[in-house]
Scaffold this motif. Structure first.
Motif, PDB file in Angstrom:
ATOM      1  N   GLN A 199      -0.675   4.668  24.119  1.00  7.40           N
ATOM      2  CA  GLN A 199       0.501   4.377  24.434  1.00  7.40           C
ATOM      3  C   GLN A 199       1.247   5.596  24.822  1.00  7.40           C
ATOM      4  OE1 GLN A 199       2.011   2.962  20.771  1.00  7.40           O
ATOM      5  NE2 GLN A 199       1.421   0.784  20.001  1.00  7.40           N
ATOM      6  N   ILE A 200       0.866   6.661  24.317  1.00  8.96           N
ATOM      7  CA  ILE A 200       1.227   7.875  24.618  1.00  8.96           C
ATOM      8  C   ILE A 200       1.070   7.736  26.301  1.00  8.96           C
ATOM      9  CG2 ILE A 200       0.717  10.328  24.763  1.00  8.96           C
ATOM     10  CD1 ILE A 200       0.774   9.475  21.856  1.00  8.96           C
ATOM     11  N   VAL A 201      -0.291   7.726  26.612  1.00 10.38           N
ATOM     12  CA  VAL A 201      -0.694   8.273  28.051  1.00 10.38           C
ATOM     13  C   VAL A 201       0.273   6.996  28.950  1.00 10.38           C
ATOM     14  CG1 VAL A 201      -2.540   7.525  29.325  1.00 10.38           C
ATOM     15  CG2 VAL A 201      -2.629   8.556  27.491  1.00 10.38           C
ATOM     16  N   GLU A 202       0.131   5.554  28.793  1.00  8.83           N
ATOM     17  CA  GLU A 202       0.734   4.786  29.569  1.00  8.83           C
ATOM     18  C   GLU A 202       2.757   5.029  29.747  1.00  8.83           C
ATOM     19  OE1 GLU A 202      -0.586   2.275  30.977  1.00  8.83           O
ATOM     20  OE2 GLU A 202      -2.225   2.551  30.155  1.00  8.83           O
ATOM     21  N   ASP A 216      14.289  15.650  27.204  1.00  8.19           N
ATOM     22  CA  ASP A 216      14.199  14.434  26.123  1.00  8.19           C
ATOM     23  C   ASP A 216      13.405  14.831  25.290  1.00  8.19           C
ATOM     24  OD1 ASP A 216      15.471  12.470  26.768  1.00  8.19           O
ATOM     25  OD2 ASP A 216      14.266  12.050  28.718  1.00  8.19           O
ATOM     26  N   VAL A 217      13.760  14.227  23.620  1.00 11.32           N
ATOM     27  CA  VAL A 217      13.098  14.775  22.874  1.00 11.32           C
ATOM     28  C   VAL A 217      13.647  13.285  21.389  1.00 11.32           C
ATOM     29  CG1 VAL A 217      13.578  15.453  20.015  1.00 11.32           C
ATOM     30  CG2 VAL A 217      14.339  17.303  22.420  1.00 11.32           C
ATOM     31  N   GLY A 264       7.888   8.193  23.072  1.00 12.26           N
ATOM     32  CA  GLY A 264       8.986   7.903  23.062  1.00 12.26           C
ATOM     33  C   GLY A 264      10.112   6.628  22.372  1.00 12.26           C
ATOM     34  N   LYS A 265       9.173   7.355  21.523  1.00 16.47           N
ATOM     35  CA  LYS A 265      10.450   6.320  19.965  1.00 16.47           C
ATOM     36  C   LYS A 265      12.003   6.664  19.952  1.00 16.47           C
ATOM     37  CE  LYS A 265       9.924   4.891  15.431  1.00 16.47           C
ATOM     38  NZ  LYS A 265       9.639   5.427  14.314  1.00 16.47           N
ATOM     39  N   ASN A 270      15.328  11.810  10.320  1.00 18.46           N
ATOM     40  CA  ASN A 270      14.186  11.845   9.719  1.00 18.46           C
ATOM     41  C   ASN A 270      13.613  12.049   9.425  1.00 18.46           C
ATOM     42  OD1 ASN A 270      14.898   9.126   9.693  1.00 18.46           O
ATOM     43  ND2 ASN A 270      14.927   8.969   7.191  1.00 18.46           N
ATOM     44  N   THR A 271      13.090  12.307  11.304  1.00 21.96           N
ATOM     45  CA  THR A 271      11.878  11.542  11.925  1.00 21.96           C
ATOM     46  C   THR A 271      10.632  13.134  11.140  1.00 21.96           C
ATOM     47  OG1 THR A 271      10.599  11.620  14.013  1.00 21.96           O
ATOM     48  CG2 THR A 271      12.366  12.988  14.114  1.00 21.96           C
TER      49      THR A 271
END
Ligand SMILES: C[S@@+](CC[C@H](N)C(=O)[O-])C[C@H]1O[C@@H](n2cnc3c(N)ncnc32)[C@H](O)[C@@H]1O
Length: 293
Positions: free
Chosen positions: A67-70, A267-268, A274-275, A280-281
């Protein structure tokens, strides 16, 4: 470095001083006296953890890596032959996937075991990836990469001084408008994780033979650092301590830090898939653009 006498048995007695010292709070970011990433047994255990598709240890589980790579290829709009660098690439789980997207990939790591696995895997699978065995704090590239990655929260393991050096080197290594992507823990990751624990193992992560492990966590509140210390004692009384530090950051800390180092945070997120960011992450995924000076 001179090795101190680290044996628990001293003149047929238990070396209580050594045990008492092991309870003291180490210096901030205390380094390991023993090899960790490049220890033959530990690095083999680490490799097995990386390669287990279901484990979230050493690397994210393989579904999350997919998922991260995509997400990264899409978000960064990485076109064929875009040049990327994966710092602390381990056995190449990300490099392999990026390469299959047609990217020009360099992976750097200072675990011999992981680099050797990664090279063999690339060769067997006809992937054109350049793997380099090197401490990334010694790299010296100028304007070469479209994107640089540091994944699995390794950013927080760096002392402030090493982190600043790395940010400077990454800045230099990126092309104008190049992007640096990393993840890092927040304090919410650590709140319920403090430990003071011991166990005996026949064979395990730390040693291939019977050993005792004393585990404890130290908190450096002013510096926002947690340090997990693992004291390993073998049957001959040999004592080795391993210190794993983590500097945790808030979103605000990251925005400030990256600005100071000549990056603009684009972006953060709450992770690198990309969530959306949440207050509170436990983790932050960060994409920052190099600001051309
Ligand atoms: C927790 S693992 C993560 C590996 C990989 N990024 C992944 O997610 O699968 C950290 C990796 O960084 C490497 N590493 C740590 N410090 C390093 C340094 N200063 N230079 C090069 N590699 C380093 C270790 O050898 C290890 O393979």
């Amino acid at each position: 470095m001179m090795k101190r006498n680290k044996n628990l048995i001293l003149n047929d007695n238990i070396n209580m001083e050594l045990l008492l010292n092991s309870q003291k709070k180490p210096d901030l970011y205390a380094a390991n006296e023993e090899p960790f990433w490049d220890d033959p047994h530990i690095s083999q255990q680490m490799l097995e953890a990386h390669l287990n598709p279901a484990w979230d240890a050493a690397s994210y589980n393989h579904k999350t890596i997919d998922q991260i790579v995509e997400w990264m290829v899409k978000y960064l709009d990485l076109k064929e032959n875009a040049k990327i660098l994966d710092l602390g690439c381990g056995p190449g789980l990300y490099c392999t996937r990026f390469s299959r997207h047609g990217l020009d990939v360099v992976g750097m790591d200072y675990s011999r075991n992981s680099i050797s696995y990664a090279k063999k895997y690339a060769e067997t699978n006809c992937l054109n990836i350049q793997y380099i065995y090197q401490d990334y704090l010694t790299m010296d590239y100028s304007c070469e990469f479209d994107a640089i990655f540091l994944i699995y929260c390794d950013f927080g393991a760096l002392s402030d001084c090493r982190r600043d050096l790395l940010l400077q080197k990454i800045q230099k290594a990126l092309k104008p408008d190049g992007i640096f992507v990393f993840d890092v823990f927040t304090r919410f990751n650590w709140e319920q994780q403090s430990m003071r624990n011991w166990y005996v193992s026949e064979a395990g992560f730390w040693r291939p033979y019977p050993h005792l492990v004393l585990e404890q966590t130290f908190h450096y509140e002013e510096e926002n650092v947690f340090l997990n210390q693992y004291t390993v004692i073998d049957s001959g009384g040999e004592v080795s301590a391993y210190n794993l530090s983590d500097h945790y950051y808030s979103k605000q800390d990251i925005l400030q830090l990256m600005k100071e180092h000549g990056y603009q945070v684009q972006d953060v997120w709450s992770n690198l898939t990309g969530k959306d960011y949440a207050e509170n992450t436990k983790c932050l995924g960060v994409a920052s653009k190099k600001l051309v000076k």
